[in-house]
Design a protein around this motif. Structure first.
Motif, short mmCIF file in Angstrom:
data_model
loop_
_atom_site.label_atom_id
_atom_site.label_comp_id
_atom_site.label_asym_id
_atom_site.label_seq_id
_atom_site.Cartn_x
_atom_site.Cartn_y
_atom_site.Cartn_z
N ALA A 46 0.84 -1.20 0.00
CA ALA A 46 0.00 0.00 0.00
C ALA A 46 0.88 1.25 0.00
O ALA A 46 0.60 2.22 -0.71
N GLY A 47 1.97 1.20 0.78
CA GLY A 47 2.87 2.35 0.84
C GLY A 47 3.51 2.63 -0.50
O GLY A 47 3.62 3.77 -0.93
N VAL A 48 3.93 1.57 -1.18
CA VAL A 48 4.56 1.73 -2.50
C VAL A 48 3.56 2.31 -3.49
O VAL A 48 3.86 3.22 -4.26
N LEU A 49 2.33 1.79 -3.48
CA LEU A 49 1.30 2.29 -4.40
C LEU A 49 1.02 3.76 -4.14
O LEU A 49 0.92 4.57 -5.06
N TRP A 50 0.94 4.10 -2.86
CA TRP A 50 0.67 5.49 -2.51
C TRP A 50 1.82 6.38 -2.99
O TRP A 50 1.61 7.45 -3.55
N TYR A 51 3.04 5.88 -2.80
CA TYR A 51 4.22 6.67 -3.18
C TYR A 51 4.21 6.97 -4.67
O TYR A 51 4.50 8.07 -5.10
N PHE A 52 3.87 5.97 -5.47
CA PHE A 52 3.97 6.15 -6.92
C PHE A 52 2.70 6.71 -7.55
O PHE A 52 2.75 7.41 -8.55
N PHE A 53 1.54 6.39 -6.97
CA PHE A 53 0.30 6.78 -7.64
C PHE A 53 -0.56 7.72 -6.83
O PHE A 53 -1.62 8.13 -7.27
N GLY A 54 -0.12 8.02 -5.59
CA GLY A 54 -0.90 8.91 -4.75
C GLY A 54 -1.05 10.27 -5.39
O GLY A 54 -0.25 10.66 -6.23
N GLU A 55 -2.05 10.97 -4.97
CA GLU A 55 -2.31 12.27 -5.56
C GLU A 55 -1.18 13.25 -5.25
O GLU A 55 -0.76 13.39 -4.11
N ARG A 56 -0.70 13.91 -6.26
CA ARG A 56 0.34 14.91 -6.08
C ARG A 56 -0.34 16.27 -6.11
O ARG A 56 -1.24 16.49 -6.91
N LYS A 57 0.15 17.15 -5.27
CA LYS A 57 -0.45 18.46 -5.25
C LYS A 57 0.33 19.41 -6.14
O LYS A 57 1.52 19.58 -5.97
N ALA A 58 -0.35 19.97 -7.11
CA ALA A 58 0.30 20.91 -8.01
C ALA A 58 0.24 22.30 -7.40
O ALA A 58 -0.77 22.69 -6.83
N VAL A 59 1.32 23.04 -7.52
CA VAL A 59 1.37 24.40 -6.99
C VAL A 59 1.66 25.36 -8.13
O VAL A 59 2.59 25.16 -8.91
N ALA A 60 0.84 26.38 -8.23
CA ALA A 60 1.05 27.39 -9.27
C ALA A 60 2.06 28.41 -8.75
O ALA A 60 2.02 28.80 -7.59
N ALA A 61 2.96 28.84 -9.63
CA ALA A 61 3.98 29.82 -9.24
C ALA A 61 3.32 31.15 -8.94
O ALA A 61 2.34 31.54 -9.57
N GLN A 62 3.89 31.85 -7.95
CA GLN A 62 3.45 33.21 -7.65
C GLN A 62 4.29 34.16 -8.50
O GLN A 62 5.48 33.95 -8.66
N VAL A 63 3.64 35.17 -9.03
CA VAL A 63 4.39 36.13 -9.84
C VAL A 63 4.89 37.27 -8.95
O VAL A 63 4.10 37.99 -8.34
N ALA A 64 6.21 37.38 -8.84
CA ALA A 64 6.82 38.39 -7.99
C ALA A 64 7.05 39.68 -8.78
O ALA A 64 6.75 39.74 -9.97
N ASP A 65 7.61 40.68 -8.12
CA ASP A 65 7.97 41.93 -8.81
C ASP A 65 8.89 41.61 -9.98
O ASP A 65 9.77 40.78 -9.87
N GLY A 66 8.69 42.30 -11.07
CA GLY A 66 9.52 42.05 -12.24
C GLY A 66 9.02 40.91 -13.08
O GLY A 66 9.65 40.54 -14.06
N GLY A 67 7.90 40.33 -12.70
CA GLY A 67 7.28 39.31 -13.53
C GLY A 67 7.87 37.92 -13.42
O GLY A 67 7.53 37.04 -14.19
N VAL A 68 8.78 37.72 -12.46
CA VAL A 68 9.38 36.40 -12.30
C VAL A 68 8.39 35.48 -11.58
O VAL A 68 7.79 35.85 -10.59
N GLN A 69 8.22 34.29 -12.11
CA GLN A 69 7.34 33.29 -11.50
C GLN A 69 8.16 32.51 -10.49
O GLN A 69 9.12 31.83 -10.86
N GLU A 70 7.77 32.58 -9.24
CA GLU A 70 8.61 32.05 -8.17
C GLU A 70 7.92 30.94 -7.40
O GLU A 70 6.74 31.06 -7.07
#
Ligand SMILES: [Cu+2]
Length: 126
Positions: free
Chosen positions: A17-41
């Motif tokens: 179960a641990g191996v299955l979770w490790y490989f297929f568990g839901e991954r959380k996607a994070v969107a980059a924050q746009v800082a001053d100067g337009g850099v996505q951080e």
């Protein structure tokens, strides 16, 4: 089955179960924050893996990924963005910035130097 056999079976099932979770568990996607100067951080913690390990950015704008390596395990001492020709050493307990500008949309994997730990940069069309 005696008690020992039952315990072995339970341990086996838990390990699978641990191996299955490790490989297929839901991954959380994070969107980059746009800082001053337009850099996505995005700040990424490196500890037995990358957290977050899915980062969403926009095409054609500079990206800065701040890798904070919170361990000394040799596995994570390098981070490699093969599609961008980038390899950086990550000193332990320090933040190392990886800067790139994705010119085309798609999904680009980054890995540790041994190709074991993985993360994914998802580039959305501009
Ligand atoms: Cu590794």
């Amino acid at each position: 089955m005696d008690t020992t056999e039952i315990l072995v079976v339970i341990a086996g099932v838990a390990a699978i179960a641990g191996v299955l979770w490790y490989f297929f568990g839901e991954r959380k996607a994070v969107a980059a924050q746009v800082a001053d100067g337009g850099v996505q951080e995005v700040k990424i913690t490196v500890k037995g893996g990358y957290s977050p390990d899915v980062v969403v950015v926009k095409q054609g704008r500079p990206v800065r990924l701040d890798f904070y390596r919170d361990e000394t395990s040799s596995c994570s001492e390098q981070v490699v963005f093969g599609d961008f020709g980038i390899a950086r050493d990550l000193p332990a307990f320090k933040t190392t910035a990886v800067e790139l500008t994705p010119q085309r949309p798609g999904e680009f994997t980054w890995t540790c130097g041994m190709n074991m730990l993985r993360g994914k940069l998802v580039v959305e069309p501009a």
